[in-house]
Design a protein around this motif. Structure first.
Motif, short mmCIF file in Angstrom:
data_model
loop_
_atom_site.label_atom_id
_atom_site.label_comp_id
_atom_site.label_asym_id
_atom_site.label_seq_id
_atom_site.Cartn_x
_atom_site.Cartn_y
_atom_site.Cartn_z
N ARG A 79 0.83 -1.21 0.00
CA ARG A 79 0.00 0.00 0.00
C ARG A 79 0.87 1.26 0.00
O ARG A 79 0.64 2.19 -0.79
N ASP A 80 1.88 1.27 0.88
CA ASP A 80 2.78 2.43 0.93
C ASP A 80 3.36 2.72 -0.45
O ASP A 80 3.36 3.86 -0.91
N MET A 81 3.89 1.68 -1.07
CA MET A 81 4.59 1.89 -2.34
C MET A 81 3.64 2.37 -3.44
O MET A 81 3.98 3.25 -4.23
N VAL A 82 2.44 1.79 -3.47
CA VAL A 82 1.47 2.19 -4.49
C VAL A 82 1.05 3.65 -4.28
O VAL A 82 0.99 4.43 -5.22
N LEU A 83 0.78 4.00 -3.04
CA LEU A 83 0.33 5.36 -2.77
C LEU A 83 1.44 6.38 -3.03
O LEU A 83 1.19 7.48 -3.54
N GLY A 129 -1.19 -15.80 -1.80
CA GLY A 129 -2.56 -15.63 -1.35
C GLY A 129 -2.70 -14.65 -0.19
O GLY A 129 -3.65 -14.68 0.58
N ILE A 130 -1.73 -13.74 -0.08
CA ILE A 130 -1.77 -12.74 1.01
C ILE A 130 -2.69 -11.59 0.62
O ILE A 130 -3.28 -10.94 1.47
N ALA A 131 -2.78 -11.35 -0.66
CA ALA A 131 -3.70 -10.31 -1.15
C ALA A 131 -4.26 -10.76 -2.49
O ALA A 131 -3.60 -11.50 -3.22
N ASP A 132 -5.47 -10.32 -2.75
CA ASP A 132 -6.09 -10.72 -4.02
C ASP A 132 -6.49 -9.49 -4.82
O ASP A 132 -6.23 -8.35 -4.42
N ARG A 133 -7.15 -9.74 -5.91
CA ARG A 133 -7.49 -8.67 -6.83
C ARG A 133 -8.30 -7.56 -6.14
O ARG A 133 -8.08 -6.37 -6.39
N SER A 134 -9.22 -7.97 -5.29
CA SER A 134 -10.06 -6.96 -4.65
C SER A 134 -9.22 -6.04 -3.76
O SER A 134 -9.46 -4.84 -3.68
N ILE A 186 -6.68 -0.63 -3.11
CA ILE A 186 -5.53 0.28 -2.93
C ILE A 186 -5.46 1.26 -4.10
O ILE A 186 -5.17 2.45 -3.93
N GLU A 187 -5.78 0.75 -5.27
CA GLU A 187 -5.77 1.63 -6.44
C GLU A 187 -6.80 2.75 -6.29
O GLU A 187 -6.53 3.91 -6.59
N GLN A 188 -7.96 2.37 -5.79
CA GLN A 188 -9.00 3.37 -5.56
C GLN A 188 -8.57 4.39 -4.51
O GLN A 188 -8.82 5.59 -4.63
N GLU A 189 -7.92 3.88 -3.47
CA GLU A 189 -7.41 4.78 -2.43
C GLU A 189 -6.42 5.77 -3.05
O GLU A 189 -6.43 6.96 -2.71
N GLY A 190 -5.60 5.27 -3.96
CA GLY A 190 -4.63 6.12 -4.65
C GLY A 190 -5.32 7.20 -5.47
O GLY A 190 -4.90 8.36 -5.48
N GLU A 191 -6.41 6.80 -6.15
CA GLU A 191 -7.13 7.78 -6.97
C GLU A 191 -7.73 8.87 -6.09
O GLU A 191 -7.73 10.05 -6.45
N LYS A 192 -8.24 8.45 -4.95
CA LYS A 192 -8.83 9.41 -4.02
C LYS A 192 -7.75 10.40 -3.52
O LYS A 192 -7.96 11.61 -3.44
N LEU A 193 -6.58 9.83 -3.18
CA LEU A 193 -5.45 10.65 -2.71
C LEU A 193 -5.03 11.64 -3.79
O LEU A 193 -4.79 12.82 -3.52
N ALA A 194 -4.97 11.15 -5.04
CA ALA A 194 -4.57 12.01 -6.15
C ALA A 194 -5.54 13.17 -6.31
O ALA A 194 -5.15 14.30 -6.58
#
Lengths: 359, 328
Positions: free
Chosen positions: A38-42, A292-297, A302-310
């Protein structure tokens, strides 16, 4: 890694395979692993948004950290809350991890401030622009920690270019001489504007530590797990009174030096393609998915969170207005100063003369 | 009252400051075990320990740069640069970091750093040991510049420099290091308050014909000139602070005398005297009977010591200037 010169610590291959290393290891919970992702994506989202805002004329300049997210997030997440970071102008991943608000990172590049945040609040210094100057500040801070009998550690950030600076080499001398609790974190991103890192010296950067009398270690800077593991060891070494460590995080500046730079004038496109295959975010994503630690959802979330941050950044930057002209006189000194008071009054009087004329 | 050299007076002032505030620490080359090449810090490491009086590696930028970090950690570093000509390796950290940090951080981080620099010539030294670089620092926003002229002012102003929350470049006139004077060691500078304001110029000798503005090593020279000037009454003003300069005192003096001579060892052009001349021209245009006149070092690198007496302003050059301004 592919380069012959490199023998870096690696715990995650570019393909996202977890590998063992004889000296370094790390055990993280699933939540912690997702947190690093999450950190890296954001951070990347902040970075691309800021680059876009510069292109739109909303920022005067931006120094992208594209490609260096693992080096920055991995090292900063290794720090304890009371440790203190001394970043350069490219360490958006570090300031993010220290809790600096994205908009505060942009204040200096919006041209409304020369700083942006209170260092003591985040335990993180300002974006240092003079190459290498902040490394000495980190060592001095660490000496203070030592005199206090405290257990905090200073982490100083700099790049391969800074390895040639006198201040960085003096910082190594002082840290070794006082056995100061400091970690020297060098991101070798291969390029000091147009100069390849071998212009800064003809041995590998981490090996220079030997000459100063403390250990140097090279880590795959695009492997967030390895960076975290190596930094934790260096922090504990410093914390327990054993002095400094130089970490060379071998990475790549995928973007331009700054938005004013044109890297096509000095490096080949093929090099960038090679490093795209070692992308720090993709490799952790592959690992998380495979385990299997994280999946598509989760990734979508996280991508949506990034869009919101942007979006917040876009709106926030446009709402950032220049301070009042007379604010340039504030805080030049912390105690009363006759010249400053006089010149502030002169400026205000001059500015007021236009109001009268128009009035 | 005790009769002390300036060296001993600064030593006593440093001791006072260290006793008062445990965050005060001294940092510099050869200042601990040796007590400094001029012995200004003599005995302080023995009494306060190696964590309060630190011998630094031989690197001026390192000394200043680490002091920035120490200040960020809450310390109040007092640095010694061994000689004037050796400050330049630390110049970048002083100008770009120490001077600007408080403004850069919107006041969130103070830089209460004192940088002591023995300066000036007249001691027959080799190159790089006799320079007067004060104008560089007086020109730099964010810095304050102080220079004492006698043991008592040194004893007080060093304490005030250390207590100040802004960075202070503290120039010590090395040719006056061994001059003796009465020092009241029972006084703590802090208790004196406005009685001994380091940012105010001092009229060290009253006079009526010509104001002579000077500082540091030149104060004694100008006092000697005033003592032998039988036909002309010189008012000697010890500026003490070069940034900011106390124009209130200076303007009031020039309004009385109508004539100003500025004296400094540093080279003429772009020096502190030029700034004062411009200011007094603006503030005292109608009172001045003669152009503001400067007596200074020449615009040359500091000469070899055997001819330095021809570079340094002396009693005769001060009197010559005073006669010239009286001739208008």
């Amino acid at each position: 890694m592919a380069d012959e010169r490199v023998s870096a610590v690696q715990l995650l291959t570019p393909e996202g395979q977890r590998v063992a290393h004889p000296e370094y290891d790390i055990n993280l919970t699933d939540a912690e692993l997702r947190g690093l992702y999450r950190d890296m994506v954001l951070v990347r989202r902040i970075d691309t948004e800021a680059t876009a805002l510069q292109r739109q004329g909303e920022l005067g300049l931006w120094a992208p950290c594209l490609g260096q997210e693992a080096a920055q997030v991995g090292s900063a997440r290794a720090m304890a809350p009371n440790d203190f970071a001394f970043p350069t102008f490219r360490e958006h991943g570090v300031t993010w991890c220290r809790g600096v608000a994205a908009l505060d990172m942009l204040a200096i590049l919006r041209g409304i401030s020369n700083g942006g945040w209170d260092p003591s609040l985040h335990r993180c210094g300002p974006y240092s622009i003079v190459i290498g100057a902040q490394v000495l500040h980190g060592v001095g801070y660490a000496m203070g920690v030592q005199f206090d009998g405290a257990e905090d550690v200073a982490v100083t950030y700099f790049g391969d270019g800074a390895m040639a600076q006198g201040d960085v080499n003096e910082a190594f001398v002082f840290a070794a001489s006082f056995s100061a609790p400091v970690v020297f974190f060098c991101q070798n991103n291969q390029w000091a504007i147009s100069q390849p890192s071998d212009r800064q010296g003809n041995i590998q950067l981490y090996e220079r530590a030997n000459g100063f009398g403390f250990p140097g270690v090279q880590v795959d800077g695009n492997d967030v797990l390895a960076v975290l593991a190596v930094t934790k060891v260096a922090l504990e070494r410093a914390r327990s009174g054993n002095g400094p460590t130089l970490i060379e995080a071998y990475t790549y500046r995928m973007g331009a030096h700054t938005t004013s730079d044109d890297p096509t004038r000095y490096r080949l496109a093929g090099e960038l393609e090679t490093w795209r295959l070692r992308d720090p975010i993709e490799r952790l994503k592959a690992y998380l998915a495979r385990q299997g630690i994280a999946d598509r959802s989760y990734f979508d979330q996280i991508e949506q969170e990034g869009e919101k941050l942007a979006e917040q950044i876009r709106d926030g930057v446009r709402a950032m207005v220049p301070p009042k002209p007379e604010s340039m006189f504030d805080d030049v000194y912390s105690e009363p100063h006759a010249r400053i008071d006089e010149q502030r009054a002169e400026m205000l009087e001059y500015l007021a003369s236009f109001e009268d004329a128009g009035g | 009252m005790t009769n002390l050299t300036m060296v001993k007076a600064i030593n006593a002032g440093l001791r006072k400051a260290m006793e008062r505030d445990p965050k005060v620490l001294l940092f510099g080359e050869d200042i601990g075990r040796l007590g400094g090449v001029f012995r200004v810090t003599d005995g302080l490491q023995k009494d306060f320990g190696e964590h309060r009086v630190l011998d630094a590696p031989l690197a001026e930028s390192g000394i200043v740069g680490t002091a920035v970090g120490l200040a960020m950690r809450g310390y109040r570093p007092v640095l010694e640069i061994q000689f004037d000509g050796f400050v330049y390796p630390g110049f970048d950290q002083i100008v770009s970091q120490v001077a600007k940090f408080h403004r850069r951080m919107d006041g969130a981080v103070a830089m209460p750093i004192t940088i002591r620099i023995p300066y000036g010539g007249g001691i027959g030294a080799v190159e790089h040991h006799s320079e007067s670089p004060e104008a560089y620092f007086a020109h730099t926003a964010g810095l304050r510049v102080l220079t004492p002229s006698d043991p008592q002012s040194a004893y007080l102003t060093i304490q005030q420099a250390i207590t100040c929350n802004d960075p202070v470049i503290y120039f010590e006139p090395k040719r006056r290091y061994w001059d003796k004077g009465e020092v009241d060691e029972s006084q703590s500078a802090l208790d004196l308050g406005a009685v001994a304001d380091p940012w105010r110029a001092r009229i060290v000798k009253a006079g009526s014909d010509v104001t002579v503005a000077c500082y540091g090593p030149m104060v004694r020279t100008c006092l000697e000139a005033a003592a032998v000037a039988t036909d002309i009454s010189l008012e000697v003003v010890d500026l003490q602070a070069l940034a900011p300069i106390d124009y209130e005192t200076l303007v009031a003096s020039v309004q009385r005398t109508s004539r100003l001579v500025v004296v400094h060892e540093a080279a003429l052009s772009g020096g502190v005297g030029a700034e004062i001349a411009a200011r007094i021209g603006e503030k005292c245009f109608y009172e001045l009977e003669a152009p503001v006149t400067r007596v200074a070092g020449f615009d040359v690198p500091y000469p070899a010591s055997r001819i330095e007496e021809h570079f340094l302003p002396d009693l005769n050059r001060v009197l010559d200037a005073a006669e010239r301004v009286m001739g208008y």
